[in-house]
Motif scaffolding. Sequence first.
Motif, PDB file in Angstrom:
ATOM      1  N   THR A  83       1.711   3.329  -3.789  1.00  0.00           N
ATOM      2  CA  THR A  83       2.060   2.660  -2.546  1.00  0.00           C
ATOM      3  C   THR A  83       2.833   3.635  -1.672  1.00  0.00           C
ATOM      4  O   THR A  83       3.514   4.523  -2.179  1.00  0.00           O
ATOM      5  N   THR A  84       2.734   3.482  -0.362  1.00  0.00           N
ATOM      6  CA  THR A  84       3.507   4.342   0.528  1.00  0.00           C
ATOM      7  C   THR A  84       4.525   3.555   1.338  1.00  0.00           C
ATOM      8  O   THR A  84       5.451   4.132   1.866  1.00  0.00           O
ATOM      9  N   GLY A  85       4.366   2.262   1.448  1.00  0.00           N
ATOM     10  CA  GLY A  85       5.282   1.452   2.227  1.00  0.00           C
ATOM     11  C   GLY A  85       6.561   1.132   1.470  1.00  0.00           C
ATOM     12  O   GLY A  85       6.619   1.223   0.246  1.00  0.00           O
ATOM     13  N   SER A  86       7.589   0.747   2.199  1.00  0.00           N
ATOM     14  CA  SER A  86       8.835   0.362   1.547  1.00  0.00           C
ATOM     15  C   SER A  86       8.692  -1.033   0.945  1.00  0.00           C
ATOM     16  O   SER A  86       7.840  -1.819   1.357  1.00  0.00           O
ATOM     17  N   ASP A  87       9.527  -1.321  -0.025  1.00  0.00           N
ATOM     18  CA  ASP A  87       9.534  -2.621  -0.703  1.00  0.00           C
ATOM     19  C   ASP A  87       8.165  -2.986  -1.276  1.00  0.00           C
ATOM     20  O   ASP A  87       7.751  -4.137  -1.227  1.00  0.00           O
ATOM     21  N   SER A  88       7.468  -1.987  -1.804  1.00  0.00           N
ATOM     22  CA  SER A  88       6.116  -2.177  -2.335  1.00  0.00           C
ATOM     23  C   SER A  88       6.040  -1.638  -3.761  1.00  0.00           C
ATOM     24  O   SER A  88       5.962  -0.429  -3.964  1.00  0.00           O
ATOM     25  N   PRO A  89       6.061  -2.508  -4.761  1.00  0.00           N
ATOM     26  CA  PRO A  89       6.010  -2.029  -6.144  1.00  0.00           C
ATOM     27  C   PRO A  89       4.656  -1.416  -6.505  1.00  0.00           C
ATOM     28  O   PRO A  89       3.623  -1.840  -6.006  1.00  0.00           O
ATOM     29  N   ALA A  90       4.712  -0.420  -7.385  1.00  0.00           N
ATOM     30  CA  ALA A  90       3.508   0.197  -7.944  1.00  0.00           C
ATOM     31  C   ALA A  90       3.503  -0.131  -9.434  1.00  0.00           C
ATOM     32  O   ALA A  90       4.452   0.186 -10.146  1.00  0.00           O
ATOM     33  N   VAL A  91       2.428  -0.765  -9.898  1.00  0.00           N
ATOM     34  CA  VAL A  91       2.365  -1.269 -11.265  1.00  0.00           C
ATOM     35  C   VAL A  91       1.070  -0.804 -11.927  1.00  0.00           C
ATOM     36  O   VAL A  91      -0.014  -1.051 -11.415  1.00  0.00           O
TER      37      VAL A  91
END
Length: 90
Positions: free
Chosen positions: A21-29
């Motif tokens: 992810t590149t955006g803020s407040d965006s988890p990568a799972v």
Amino acid sequence: ASTTGRDSPASTTGSDSPASTTGSDSPAVALGLGGRVRAGENSSLILTWHDGYRLRHSVAYVGENGILPHTWYRLDDRGDFILAEEEAEQ
């Protein structure tokens, strides 16, 4: 899986699958074994590993404990986050 923009999570389930992810407040799972993740500011990273008995999940937060934004991570054999730059570019 890759996403951009605020509040845009990315998730994958297959073995050795990346989530970015590149955006803020965006988890990568990445829930499959051998996955790798990267995320933007104020985001979290979640990876799966096996401790010899069961699947476990490790969580890290961008900005805490040396975790940098926009940087690829994977887990070591103990479930600790380590840099994975070279593997991510393959």
